[in-house]
Design a protein around this motif. Structure first.
Motif, mmCIF file in Angstrom:
data_model
loop_
_atom_site.group_PDB
_atom_site.id
_atom_site.type_symbol
_atom_site.label_atom_id
_atom_site.label_comp_id
_atom_site.label_asym_id
_atom_site.label_seq_id
_atom_site.Cartn_x
_atom_site.Cartn_y
_atom_site.Cartn_z
ATOM 1 N N ALA A 252 0.512 -1.501 -0.082
ATOM 2 C CA ALA A 252 0.038 0.187 0.147
ATOM 3 C C ALA A 252 0.734 1.086 -0.405
ATOM 4 O O ALA A 252 2.046 1.094 -0.027
ATOM 5 N N ALA A 253 0.008 2.417 -0.467
ATOM 6 C CA ALA A 253 0.985 3.597 -0.640
ATOM 7 C C ALA A 253 0.531 5.320 -0.122
ATOM 8 O O ALA A 253 -1.180 4.794 -0.758
ATOM 9 N N ASP A 254 0.482 6.048 0.188
ATOM 10 C CA ASP A 254 -0.702 6.967 0.901
ATOM 11 C C ASP A 254 0.508 8.436 0.050
ATOM 12 O O ASP A 254 0.963 8.651 1.456
ATOM 13 N N ALA A 255 0.051 8.830 -1.107
ATOM 14 C CA ALA A 255 1.003 9.777 -1.343
ATOM 15 C C ALA A 255 1.054 11.395 0.298
ATOM 16 O O ALA A 255 2.266 11.552 0.119
ATOM 17 N N GLU A 256 -0.127 11.742 0.310
ATOM 18 C CA GLU A 256 -0.322 12.232 1.401
ATOM 19 C C GLU A 256 0.695 12.894 3.016
ATOM 20 O O GLU A 256 1.597 12.843 3.534
ATOM 21 N N LEU A 257 0.641 10.755 3.484
ATOM 22 C CA LEU A 257 1.464 10.511 4.646
ATOM 23 C C LEU A 257 2.478 10.203 3.946
ATOM 24 O O LEU A 257 3.525 10.338 5.153
ATOM 25 N N ARG A 258 2.897 10.112 2.625
ATOM 26 C CA ARG A 258 4.615 9.770 2.329
ATOM 27 C C ARG A 258 4.970 8.307 2.912
ATOM 28 O O ARG A 258 5.837 8.018 2.504
ATOM 29 N N ALA A 259 3.733 7.630 3.288
ATOM 30 C CA ALA A 259 4.214 6.568 3.769
ATOM 31 C C ALA A 259 4.462 5.370 1.926
ATOM 32 O O ALA A 259 3.180 5.118 1.578
ATOM 33 N N ILE A 260 4.913 4.270 3.037
ATOM 34 C CA ILE A 260 4.600 2.800 1.863
ATOM 35 C C ILE A 260 4.464 1.759 3.021
ATOM 36 O O ILE A 260 5.415 1.789 3.861
ATOM 37 N N VAL A 261 3.551 0.421 2.897
ATOM 38 C CA VAL A 261 3.417 -1.034 3.816
ATOM 39 C C VAL A 261 4.638 -1.734 2.445
ATOM 40 O O VAL A 261 3.843 -2.049 1.208
ATOM 41 N N LEU A 262 5.800 -2.406 2.661
ATOM 42 C CA LEU A 262 5.706 -3.001 2.280
ATOM 43 C C LEU A 262 6.897 -5.373 2.734
ATOM 44 O O LEU A 262 6.401 -4.821 3.626
ATOM 45 N N THR A 263 6.061 -5.155 1.918
ATOM 46 C CA THR A 263 6.443 -6.945 1.848
ATOM 47 C C THR A 263 8.244 -7.134 2.822
ATOM 48 O O THR A 263 8.711 -6.519 2.382
ATOM 49 N N ALA A 264 8.524 -8.042 3.545
ATOM 50 C CA ALA A 264 9.494 -8.523 4.293
ATOM 51 C C ALA A 264 10.585 -8.804 3.158
ATOM 52 O O ALA A 264 9.867 -9.980 2.193
ATOM 53 N N VAL A 265 11.820 -8.924 2.854
ATOM 54 C CA VAL A 265 11.821 -10.264 2.226
ATOM 55 C C VAL A 265 13.260 -10.751 3.137
ATOM 56 O O VAL A 265 13.368 -10.343 4.061
ATOM 57 N N GLY A 266 13.698 -11.657 2.852
ATOM 58 C CA GLY A 266 15.175 -12.020 4.241
ATOM 59 C C GLY A 266 16.234 -11.737 4.252
ATOM 60 O O GLY A 266 16.739 -10.819 3.166
ATOM 61 N N GLY A 267 16.993 -12.854 5.018
ATOM 62 C CA GLY A 267 18.740 -12.832 4.456
ATOM 63 C C GLY A 267 18.653 -11.224 5.763
ATOM 64 O O GLY A 267 17.925 -11.363 6.223
ATOM 65 N N ARG A 268 20.352 -11.110 5.854
ATOM 66 C CA ARG A 268 21.042 -10.423 6.000
ATOM 67 C C ARG A 268 21.652 -9.517 6.067
ATOM 68 O O ARG A 268 22.253 -9.650 4.433
ATOM 69 N N SER A 269 21.496 -7.993 6.142
ATOM 70 C CA SER A 269 22.028 -6.830 5.358
ATOM 71 C C SER A 269 24.205 -6.928 5.149
ATOM 72 O O SER A 269 24.330 -7.597 6.668
ATOM 73 N N LEU A 270 24.721 -7.339 3.598
ATOM 74 C CA LEU A 270 25.640 -7.175 4.049
ATOM 75 C C LEU A 270 26.598 -6.272 4.110
ATOM 76 O O LEU A 270 28.096 -6.120 4.193
ATOM 77 N N HIS A 271 26.411 -5.037 5.007
ATOM 78 C CA HIS A 271 27.006 -4.169 4.828
ATOM 79 C C HIS A 271 27.412 -4.671 7.127
ATOM 80 O O HIS A 271 27.353 -4.586 7.161
ATOM 81 N N GLY A 272 29.136 -4.265 6.962
ATOM 82 C CA GLY A 272 30.176 -5.058 7.685
ATOM 83 C C GLY A 272 30.167 -6.352 8.201
ATOM 84 O O GLY A 272 30.425 -6.648 8.837
ATOM 85 N N ALA A 273 29.099 -7.219 7.517
ATOM 86 C CA ALA A 273 29.080 -8.275 7.482
ATOM 87 C C ALA A 273 30.715 -9.353 6.731
ATOM 88 O O ALA A 273 30.942 -8.554 5.909
ATOM 89 N N THR A 274 31.019 -10.527 7.434
ATOM 90 C CA THR A 274 32.020 -11.118 6.788
ATOM 91 C C THR A 274 31.387 -12.366 6.800
ATOM 92 O O THR A 274 31.002 -12.990 7.418
ATOM 93 N N TYR A 275 32.299 -12.276 5.274
ATOM 94 C CA TYR A 275 32.393 -13.783 4.918
ATOM 95 C C TYR A 275 33.712 -14.247 4.353
ATOM 96 O O TYR A 275 34.947 -13.360 3.885
ATOM 97 N N PRO A 276 33.738 -15.880 4.912
ATOM 98 C CA PRO A 276 34.998 -16.431 4.029
ATOM 99 C C PRO A 276 35.394 -15.973 2.339
ATOM 100 O O PRO A 276 34.138 -16.112 1.690
ATOM 101 N N PRO A 277 37.064 -15.989 1.770
ATOM 102 C CA PRO A 277 37.160 -15.621 0.612
ATOM 103 C C PRO A 277 35.920 -15.972 -1.101
ATOM 104 O O PRO A 277 35.038 -15.105 -1.569
ATOM 105 N N GLU A 278 35.746 -17.132 -0.750
ATOM 106 C CA GLU A 278 35.107 -18.082 -1.382
ATOM 107 C C GLU A 278 33.075 -17.703 -1.649
ATOM 108 O O GLU A 278 32.881 -17.211 -2.673
#
Length: 457
Positions: A252-278
Motif C-alpha cells: 500500500a502507498a499513501d502520497a499524503e502521508l508519504r508512507a508505504i507498506v512493504l513485504t519483508a525479504v529475507g537475509g541480513r544486510s551485507l553492510h559490515g558482514a564478513t564471509y570467507p573469500p569463496e
C-alpha cells in the motif's frame, strides 16, 4: 491477584567500548566448555550476587577480562527483559564502560576460548541472540528493550527470528508511527501487535518493522520528501516487480502521508558482514547478476545529456575544508572531462546500490535488494559507484561482479564511472561533515585518493 510474586534472575553485561580505526569497537568473548551456548560470542557478563548492579559488572569485568574498572566510570546503557526459547525469563543490565586499567585477556579459560574487539557493523557470528539484542538496543539509543524469544527459536542470533522490541523513552513519539500512519498500515495488513524502529541511523526517512497480531511481518516507511516517495512507489509499481522474490512487494502507498507498506525479504544486510573469500565471491557474483536484472528490467533508451554537475559547487563549498591538497583541482578536472564524455544509453537504476541495501541469505544462497527511493533512469554504471568501494583492493571480487553482470564495462562506461564516483565522493564528504557522519566522509576520502592514484601516469 493470582499466582506468586514474579521473580527472575538478574544479569549484568559489560559493553567495553573503544574508538577503532573503522569506528567504535566493543569487547566480546566466545563461550566454551560446559556452559550455556558454547561456541557463541557474547559480551562479558554474569549473574548478580549479593551486590549492586554496578558492583556486579565491576566484579565480572575483572574476573572475565582482567580489566580494572572504577565504579564511577560505569554508565547505564540499556536494560533488556529477555525470555529464552525454553521460556526462562530474566532481566539484563547492560553497562557502557570507556575507561579502564589493563589489557583485556581470557581469564577463565575453562569457559572462554577467545576474546577480541569488533566494530558494531561487523559483529562476529554466531552470537547469542540475547546479547545481540542488547547491542542493537544500545546502538539504537534505547534505554529499555524487550526480547521474548519463541519456542523453537535458535539461541544464536538469526535475523529471521529477531524478537527485539524497543521500549520508547518519554518524549519519544517516533518510537512508533503516529496515529495516521498506524491506521493506514493496519488498514492494509490488519492489526499490528508490535512496532520496531529499524531506521538507518543517518537517513531522514523512517522505517519500522511491523509484526502482525495474526502473524506476518511487514515494513512501513515514511519518506523524507515527496520526490523520494514518488520515485520509490514508481519503481515498486514498475520495473522492481520484474525482480520477483529478490525485492519487496508494495502492499500500500499513501502520497499524503508519504508512507508505504512493504513485504519483508529475507537475509541480513551485507553492510559490515564478513564471509570467507569463496563465499564473498559467490555473493559478489550474485550482486552482478542482480544489477544485470535491474538494468534489463526495461528497454534501454538513448542518452539524455551530460552527467549531473548542477550541485557540484554547493557540494564543494561544504567539502572544501575537509579536502586533501590537490583534491579540488582533481575534482574540477574531472568535472571538465564530464562535459566532453559521449552519451551512453540510460536504463532503470537503483540509485543507491551498495552493501547496506543488499541482503544475503546464506542458507538459500539468495540475494535481496531494498530501498528504491533514489531510483531513476540513468547510465548503468551509476549503480556501481558506491559498490566499487567494496571491491577496492580485491580484484577477485570485481571479477566476480563482472562475471555475474555478464559483460565488462565499455571504455565510455569506465570514464562515466570515474566521473560519477568523484561527484559522489564530494557529495558524501559535504553531507557527512554537515551531519556528523564520519563514515561518509571517510568513504569520500578513500574514493578520491583511489581515483587520483589511478589517474596518475
Amino acid at each position: 491477584m493470582s499466582g506468586g510474586r514474579h521473580t527472575v534472575p538478574v544479569d549484568v553485561h559489560l559493553l567495553a567500548v573503544r574508538d577503532g580505526e573503522r569506528g567504535p569497537e566493543v569487547l566480546l568473548s566466545r563461550r566454551a566448555g560446559d556452559v550455556y551456548a558454547p561456541g557463541l560470542w557474547h559480551a562479558p557478563s554474569g549473574h548478580l550476587e549479593q551486590e549492586s548492579v554496578v558492583a556486579g559488572v565491576v566484579r565480572e569485568t575483572l574476573e572475565e577480562t582482567g580489566l580494572v574498572v572504577e565504579p564511577a566510570d560505569v554508565r547505564a546503557a540499556v536494560t533488556v527483559n529477555h525470555r529464552s526459547p525454553g521460556g526462562q525469563e530474566r532481566v539484563g543490565f547492560f553497562f557502557e564502560v570507556r575507561r579502564w586499567h589493563g589489557t583485556p585477556r581470557v581469564m577463565e579459560k575453562q569457559v572462554c576460548d577467545a576474546m577480541g574487539w569488533f566494530t558494531f557493523d561487523a559483529l562476529p557470528e554466531p552470537m547469542v541472540a540475547y546479547c545481540r539484542a542488547g547491542l542493537d538496543a544500545y546502538r539504537a539509543g534505547a534505554r529499555m528493550a524487550v526480547h521474548f524469544q519463541k519456542p523453537g527459536d535458535p539461541i544464536a542470533y538469526d535475523p529471521a527470528a529477531d524478537r527485539l522490541i524497543l521500549v520508547p523513552d518519554p518524549g519519544s513519539p517516533c518510537a512508533v508511527p503516529d496515529d495516521a500512519v498506524r491506521a493506514f498500515a493496519e488498514q492494509a495488513v490488519g492489526r499490528i501487535a508490535t512496532w520496531s524502529d529499524v531506521s538507518w541511523t543517518r537517513a531522514e526517512s523512517r522505517v519500522w518493522r511491523a509484526d502482525g497480531a495474526d502473524g506476518g511481518t511487514w515494513y512501513v516507511k515514511i519518506h523524507q520528501n515527496d520526490r523520494f516517495h514518488q520515485r520509490e512507489v514508481a519503481a515498486l509499481r514498475g520495473w522492481v516487480a520484474r525482480l520477483g522474490a529478490a525485492a519487496p512487494r508494495l502492499v500500500a502507498a499513501d502520497a499524503e502521508l508519504r508512507a508505504i507498506v512493504l513485504t519483508a525479504v529475507g537475509g541480513r544486510s551485507l553492510h559490515g558482514a564478513t564471509y570467507p573469500p569463496e563465499q564473498q565471491r559467490r555473493i559478489f557474483r550474485s550482486i552482478g547478476q542482480l544489477a544485470a536484472a535491474i538494468h534489463t528490467s526495461a528497454p534501454a533508451r538513448p542518452a539524455g545529456g551530460m552527467l549531473p554537475l548542477g550541485k557540484l559547487e554547493r557540494h564543494l563549498d561544504g567539502a572544501r575544508p575537509h579536502l586533501a591538497p590537490g583534491d579540488e583541482e582533481f575534482i574540477r578536472t574531472m568535472a571538465e572531462k564530464a562535459a566532453h564524455l559521449p552519451g551512453v544509453d540510460v536504463v532503470p537504476t537503483h540509485g543507491d546500490f551498495q552493501l547496506r541495501n543488499l541482503r544475503w541469505d546464506g542458507s538459500a544462497e539468495a540475494l535481496y535488494v531494498i530501498d528504491f527511493e533514489r531510483s531513476e533512469d540513468g547510465p548503468a554504471v551509476r549503480d556501481f559507484v558506491r559498490l566499487s568501494d567494496a571491491w577496492h583492493g580485491r580484484p577477485d571480487l570485481l571479477q566476480a561482479v563482472m562475471e555475474g553482470y555478464g559483460r565488462p564495462f565499455t571504455a565510455e562506461e569506465e570514464d562515466q564511472l570515474t566521473v560519477l564516483s568523484v561527484l559522489d565522493a564530494v557529495s558524501g564528504i559535504s553531507y557527512g561533515a554537515a551531519h556528523s557522519d564520519p563514515e561518509l566522509v571517510e568513504r569520500g576520502h578513500r574514493t578520491l585518493a583511489r581515483l587520483r592514484t589511478a589517474q596518475r601516469p
